[in-house]
Design a protein around this motif. Structure first.
Motif, PDB file in Angstrom:
ATOM      1  N   GLY A   4       3.738  16.860  -8.263  1.00  0.00           N
ATOM      2  CA  GLY A   4       2.781  18.046  -8.104  1.00  0.00           C
ATOM      3  C   GLY A   4       2.446  18.486  -6.852  1.00  0.00           C
ATOM      4  N   ILE A   5       1.327  18.902  -6.296  1.00  0.00           N
ATOM      5  CA  ILE A   5       1.139  19.592  -5.138  1.00  0.00           C
ATOM      6  C   ILE A   5      -0.010  18.633  -4.664  1.00  0.00           C
ATOM      7  CG2 ILE A   5      -0.096  21.444  -3.782  1.00  0.00           C
ATOM      8  CD1 ILE A   5       0.821  23.278  -6.060  1.00  0.00           C
ATOM      9  N   PRO A   6       0.355  17.794  -3.461  1.00  0.00           N
ATOM     10  CA  PRO A   6      -0.510  16.822  -3.111  1.00  0.00           C
ATOM     11  C   PRO A   6      -1.687  17.497  -2.236  1.00  0.00           C
ATOM     12  CG  PRO A   6       1.715  16.526  -2.223  1.00  0.00           C
ATOM     13  CD  PRO A   6       1.563  17.735  -2.642  1.00  0.00           C
ATOM     14  N   GLY A   7      -2.861  16.451  -2.124  1.00  0.00           N
ATOM     15  CA  GLY A   7      -4.012  17.121  -1.608  1.00  0.00           C
ATOM     16  C   GLY A   7      -3.762  16.742   0.044  1.00  0.00           C
ATOM     17  N   LYS A   8      -4.973  16.963   0.707  1.00  0.00           N
ATOM     18  CA  LYS A   8      -5.057  16.691   2.192  1.00  0.00           C
ATOM     19  C   LYS A   8      -4.910  15.329   2.535  1.00  0.00           C
ATOM     20  CE  LYS A   8      -7.947  18.884   4.706  1.00  0.00           C
ATOM     21  NZ  LYS A   8      -9.123  19.334   5.301  1.00  0.00           N
ATOM     22  N   LEU A   9      -4.237  14.973   3.580  1.00  0.00           N
ATOM     23  CA  LEU A   9      -4.319  13.559   3.783  1.00  0.00           C
ATOM     24  C   LEU A   9      -5.770  13.137   4.314  1.00  0.00           C
ATOM     25  CD1 LEU A   9      -1.266  13.447   6.595  1.00  0.00           C
ATOM     26  CD2 LEU A   9      -1.180  12.872   4.144  1.00  0.00           C
ATOM     27  N   ASP A  10      -5.977  11.969   4.000  1.00  0.00           N
ATOM     28  CA  ASP A  10      -7.247  10.909   4.231  1.00  0.00           C
ATOM     29  C   ASP A  10      -7.296  10.679   5.580  1.00  0.00           C
ATOM     30  OD1 ASP A  10      -9.314   9.495   4.170  1.00  0.00           O
ATOM     31  OD2 ASP A  10      -8.889   8.323   2.414  1.00  0.00           O
ATOM     32  N   GLU A  11      -8.010  11.150   6.381  1.00  0.00           N
ATOM     33  CA  GLU A  11      -8.066  10.883   7.762  1.00  0.00           C
ATOM     34  C   GLU A  11      -8.669   9.369   7.897  1.00  0.00           C
ATOM     35  OE1 GLU A  11     -10.251  13.668   9.997  1.00  0.00           O
ATOM     36  OE2 GLU A  11      -9.030  15.309   9.693  1.00  0.00           O
TER      37      GLU A  11
ATOM     38  N   PHE B 240       0.680  -1.051   0.155  1.00  0.00           N
ATOM     39  CA  PHE B 240       0.055  -0.081  -0.017  1.00  0.00           C
ATOM     40  C   PHE B 240       0.880   1.261   0.121  1.00  0.00           C
ATOM     41  CE2 PHE B 240      -2.601  -3.406   1.938  1.00  0.00           C
ATOM     42  CZ  PHE B 240      -3.569  -3.330   1.282  1.00  0.00           C
ATOM     43  N   MET B 241       0.435   2.199  -0.638  1.00  0.00           N
ATOM     44  CA  MET B 241       1.141   3.478  -0.904  1.00  0.00           C
ATOM     45  C   MET B 241       0.268   4.571  -0.181  1.00  0.00           C
ATOM     46  SD  MET B 241       3.031   5.425  -4.030  1.00  0.00           S
ATOM     47  CE  MET B 241       1.519   6.280  -4.793  1.00  0.00           C
ATOM     48  N   ILE B 242       0.459   5.065   0.847  1.00  0.00           N
ATOM     49  CA  ILE B 242      -0.134   6.023   1.604  1.00  0.00           C
ATOM     50  C   ILE B 242       0.025   7.485   1.104  1.00  0.00           C
ATOM     51  CG2 ILE B 242      -0.527   4.405   3.442  1.00  0.00           C
ATOM     52  CD1 ILE B 242       1.560   6.006   5.043  1.00  0.00           C
ATOM     53  N   MET B 243      -0.926   8.348   1.645  1.00  0.00           N
ATOM     54  CA  MET B 243      -0.635   9.746   1.675  1.00  0.00           C
ATOM     55  C   MET B 243      -0.876  10.433   0.161  1.00  0.00           C
ATOM     56  SD  MET B 243       2.056  10.871   4.542  1.00  0.00           S
ATOM     57  CE  MET B 243       3.498   9.661   4.119  1.00  0.00           C
ATOM     58  N   GLY B 244      -1.480   9.730  -0.428  1.00  0.00           N
ATOM     59  CA  GLY B 244      -2.050  10.024  -1.934  1.00  0.00           C
ATOM     60  C   GLY B 244      -1.054   9.578  -3.186  1.00  0.00           C
ATOM     61  N   GLU B 245      -1.785  10.026  -4.134  1.00  0.00           N
ATOM     62  CA  GLU B 245      -0.743   9.580  -5.431  1.00  0.00           C
ATOM     63  C   GLU B 245       0.099  10.679  -6.016  1.00  0.00           C
ATOM     64  OE1 GLU B 245      -4.140   8.493  -8.059  1.00  0.00           O
ATOM     65  OE2 GLU B 245      -4.890   7.298  -6.805  1.00  0.00           O
ATOM     66  N   ILE B 246       0.325  11.715  -5.554  1.00  0.00           N
ATOM     67  CA  ILE B 246       1.038  12.967  -5.959  1.00  0.00           C
ATOM     68  C   ILE B 246       2.277  13.052  -5.029  1.00  0.00           C
ATOM     69  CG2 ILE B 246       1.043  15.483  -6.636  1.00  0.00           C
ATOM     70  CD1 ILE B 246      -0.935  13.691  -8.256  1.00  0.00           C
ATOM     71  N   CYS B 247       3.250  13.002  -5.626  1.00  0.00           N
ATOM     72  CA  CYS B 247       4.609  13.255  -5.042  1.00  0.00           C
ATOM     73  C   CYS B 247       5.079  14.578  -5.053  1.00  0.00           C
ATOM     74  CB  CYS B 247       5.651  12.196  -5.559  1.00  0.00           C
ATOM     75  SG  CYS B 247       7.377  12.055  -4.575  1.00  0.00           S
ATOM     76  N   THR B 248       5.818  15.128  -3.906  1.00  0.00           N
ATOM     77  CA  THR B 248       6.563  16.355  -4.169  1.00  0.00           C
ATOM     78  C   THR B 248       7.846  16.540  -4.879  1.00  0.00           C
ATOM     79  OG1 THR B 248       7.491  16.004  -2.015  1.00  0.00           O
ATOM     80  CG2 THR B 248       5.355  17.342  -2.056  1.00  0.00           C
TER      81      THR B 248
ATOM     82  N   ALA C  82       5.237  11.614   8.905  1.00  0.00           N
ATOM     83  CA  ALA C  82       5.698  10.457   9.855  1.00  0.00           C
ATOM     84  C   ALA C  82       4.497  10.166  10.936  1.00  0.00           C
ATOM     85  CB  ALA C  82       6.818  11.025  10.704  1.00  0.00           C
ATOM     86  N   GLU C  83       3.747  10.987  11.375  1.00  0.00           N
ATOM     87  CA  GLU C  83       2.417  10.496  12.068  1.00  0.00           C
ATOM     88  C   GLU C  83       1.402   9.787  11.464  1.00  0.00           C
ATOM     89  OE1 GLU C  83       0.393  10.318  15.694  1.00  0.00           O
ATOM     90  OE2 GLU C  83       2.388  11.198  15.383  1.00  0.00           O
ATOM     91  N   HIS C  84       1.463  10.184   9.986  1.00  0.00           N
ATOM     92  CA  HIS C  84       0.618   9.471   9.361  1.00  0.00           C
ATOM     93  C   HIS C  84       0.796   7.876   9.315  1.00  0.00           C
ATOM     94  CE1 HIS C  84      -3.069   9.553   6.950  1.00  0.00           C
ATOM     95  NE2 HIS C  84      -2.734   8.629   6.079  1.00  0.00           N
ATOM     96  N   PHE C  85       2.276   7.595   8.849  1.00  0.00           N
ATOM     97  CA  PHE C  85       2.683   6.514   8.737  1.00  0.00           C
ATOM     98  C   PHE C  85       2.447   5.720  10.364  1.00  0.00           C
ATOM     99  CE2 PHE C  85       5.634   7.209   5.227  1.00  0.00           C
ATOM    100  CZ  PHE C  85       5.829   5.646   4.980  1.00  0.00           C
ATOM    101  N   ALA C  86       2.738   6.318  11.361  1.00  0.00           N
ATOM    102  CA  ALA C  86       2.572   5.956  12.643  1.00  0.00           C
ATOM    103  C   ALA C  86       1.002   5.420  12.751  1.00  0.00           C
ATOM    104  CB  ALA C  86       2.881   6.628  13.649  1.00  0.00           C
ATOM    105  N   LYS C  87       0.080   6.248  12.414  1.00  0.00           N
ATOM    106  CA  LYS C  87      -1.234   6.218  12.437  1.00  0.00           C
ATOM    107  C   LYS C  87      -1.707   4.589  11.837  1.00  0.00           C
ATOM    108  CE  LYS C  87      -2.818  10.655  13.521  1.00  0.00           C
ATOM    109  NZ  LYS C  87      -3.838  11.888  13.055  1.00  0.00           N
ATOM    110  N   VAL C  88      -1.115   4.633  10.608  1.00  0.00           N
ATOM    111  CA  VAL C  88      -1.435   3.569   9.858  1.00  0.00           C
ATOM    112  C   VAL C  88      -0.894   2.250  10.316  1.00  0.00           C
ATOM    113  CG1 VAL C  88      -0.774   2.116   7.548  1.00  0.00           C
ATOM    114  CG2 VAL C  88      -1.413   4.747   7.825  1.00  0.00           C
TER     115      VAL C  88
ATOM    116  N   ASP D 154       7.232  16.582   1.180  1.00  0.00           N
ATOM    117  CA  ASP D 154       7.787  17.630   1.676  1.00  0.00           C
ATOM    118  C   ASP D 154       6.952  18.606   2.109  1.00  0.00           C
ATOM    119  OD1 ASP D 154      10.507  16.294   1.254  1.00  0.00           O
ATOM    120  OD2 ASP D 154      10.171  16.634  -1.144  1.00  0.00           O
ATOM    121  N   ASP D 155       5.710  18.973   1.868  1.00  0.00           N
ATOM    122  CA  ASP D 155       4.887  19.884   2.096  1.00  0.00           C
ATOM    123  C   ASP D 155       4.417  19.657   3.637  1.00  0.00           C
ATOM    124  OD1 ASP D 155       3.574  17.414   1.055  1.00  0.00           O
ATOM    125  OD2 ASP D 155       1.800  18.542   1.346  1.00  0.00           O
ATOM    126  N   LEU D 156       4.516  18.588   4.201  1.00  0.00           N
ATOM    127  CA  LEU D 156       4.071  18.450   5.635  1.00  0.00           C
ATOM    128  C   LEU D 156       5.406  18.540   6.363  1.00  0.00           C
ATOM    129  CD1 LEU D 156       2.054  14.967   4.828  1.00  0.00           C
ATOM    130  CD2 LEU D 156       1.091  17.504   5.212  1.00  0.00           C
TER     131      LEU D 156
END
Length: 326
Positions: free
Chosen positions: A105-112, A86-94, A145-151, A138-140
Motif C-alpha cells: 500500500g501507501i506507507p506512512g512517514k518515517l518514524d524519526e 527488526f524490520m524498519i520503515m513501517g509495515e507497508i511495502c510499496t 538508505a539514509e534511514h538504514f544508515a541512521k539505524v 519506492d516512495d522515498l
C-alpha cells in the motif's frame, strides 16, 4: 526483503482464511490450494517465558520485526533465545510480490525515533549480532538508505560490540542509495534474489534480477572487506539448472554467503508451492555451492536469511581467515 515464510499461527495444518484486509491488492486473485506440509517442515509453536520477554521488548520500543510480519517458522526458536530481526520503515511495502506476506500500500512517514528505539532494543536484548531489514520504500527519494544508515549508527552507539547485518531492498532507480548504506559500514550486506530470473515476472515483478546481481557486486567494489550475502527460495517452479546458474551469477558478483530455503505459501491468494524440496536435495545444493566457491552456504527446508545469523557470521569470518591462510 526477506520473506521466506510460513504462518506462525497455522501449525496445525489447517489453512488460514484469506486475509482481505491485510492483502487487498491480492483479493481479486484466484485461490491457489495450500499444500499440506511434509513432516520435515513442522516446527513447534512459540510460547516460552523468554519468548514473551523478547516480544515485550519489541512492543515496548514500538518496533516491527520481520519475524512477525513474514510469519517466520523459526520465530519460536529465535525469540526464545532473545534473537529478533527488526524490520524498519513501517509495515507497508510499496511492492506486491506474489510470495510475500507483508502488506502492500501507501506507507506512512518515517518514524524519526525508530533508529534510537532500535538501538535501545538491541542493547536491552543483549544481541551480539542483529539483522536489520525493511519493506521496499519506492516512495522515498533514496529508498530509505539514509534511514538504514541512521539505524546502523544508533545501534553502534547503544551497543558497540554488536555486529550488524543489513538485508536491504534493491534501491532500484535510487542513485547513491547503496553508497549511503555501505558508508555506514554494516558487517554484512545482504540482498536476496529470492528466486531464479525466469520467475521474476510472476513472483517478484517489481524487481530486476540483474540489477540485484549488480547491487551485490557494487558492494564489493565499494568495500572489498564487507561480507555479502544473498538468499533464494525453492519450490516456486524453478529448474535445478536455473539454481546452479544463479549460483554462478552470485559468484561472479563475489558474493560470500548463500542461503536456500523452502518457499511456504502464506495464503490461498499467494503464489502456490510447486514442490517441496527434500532435505537430500537441499544437501546436494549445499555441496555444489561450496564447490563454486562460496565461503558459507546454508541450505535446508527451514533455512531463512536471518536464522542463526550470529552463528553464521562467526563461521563466515573463520572461513575467510582459512581462505587467506591465517
Amino acid at each position: 526483503m526477506v520473506t521466506l515464510i510460513d504462518t506462525v499461527s497455522n501449525k496445525s495444518g489447517v489453512e488460514p482464511a484469506v486475509d482481505r484486509v491485510r492483502h487487498p491488492e491480492k483479493a481479486h486473485k484466484p485461490d491457489n490450494p495450500v499444500l499440506r506440509k511434509p513432516s520435515w517442515i513442522r516446527v513447534k509453536a512459540p510460547g516460552s517465558p523468554v519468548y514473551k520477554e523478547t516480544r515485550g521488548i519489541v512492543k515496548e520500543n514500538n518496533l516491527t520485526t520481520v519475524c512477525e510480519e513474514a510469519g517466520c517458522p523459526n520465530m519460536g526458536e529465535c525469540w526464545s533465545q532473545r534473537h529478533a530481526s527488526f524490520m524498519i520503515m513501517g509495515e507497508i511495502c510499496t511492492r506486491a510480490c506474489a510470495f510475500c506476506n507483508v502488506s502492500t500500500g501507501i506507507p506512512g512517514k518515517l518514524d524519526e525515533k525508530e533508529p534510537e528505539n532500535t538501538g535501545r532494543a538491541v542493547a536491552q536484548m543483549g544481541l551480539k549480532h542483529v539483522v536489520i531489514t525493511s519493506v521496499d520504500r519506492d516512495d522515498l527519494t533514496d529508498g530509505g538508505a539514509e534511514h538504514f544508515a541512521k539505524v546502523i549508527h544508533a545501534i553502534r552507539e547503544a551497543s558497540p560490540e554488536t555486529t550488524i547485518e543489513v538485508l536491504t531492498p534493491d534501491f532500484l532507480r535510487k542513485p547513491g542509495a547503496l553508497e549511503t548504506v555501505v558508508e555506514a559500514k554494516p558487517d554484512v550486506f545482504n540482498h536476496n534474489l529470492e528466486t531464479v530470473p525466469s520467475n521474476y515476472l510472476k513472483v517478484r515483478p517489481g524487481a530486476r534480477y540483474f540489477h540485484s546481481i549488480r547491487l551485490l557486486q557494487r558492494v564489493k567494489e565499494l568495500d572489498p572487506t564487507m561480507f555479502t550475502k544473498s538468499g533464494i527460495m525453492v519450490g516456486l517452479g524453478e529448474e535445478r539448472n536455473e539454481v546452479l546458474q544463479l549460483m554462478d551469477d552470485l559468484r561472479v558478483a563475489d558474493v560470500d554467503f548463500l542461503t536456500i530455503g523452502q518457499y511456504l505459501q502464506p495464503t490461498k491468494k499467494h503464489h502456490p508451492v510447486k514442490s517441496f524440496v527434500t532435505p537430500e536435495e537441499f544437501k546436494g545444493y549445499e555441496t555444489i555451492a561450496y564447490t563454486k566457491g562460496f565461503l558459507l552456504v546454508s541450505a535446508s527446508p527451514l533455512t531463512r536469511s536471518s536464522h542463526h545469523a550470529g552463528e553464521d557470521f562467526a563461521k563466515l569470518k573463520a572461513a575467510r581467515q582459512t581462505k587467506l591462510g591465517h
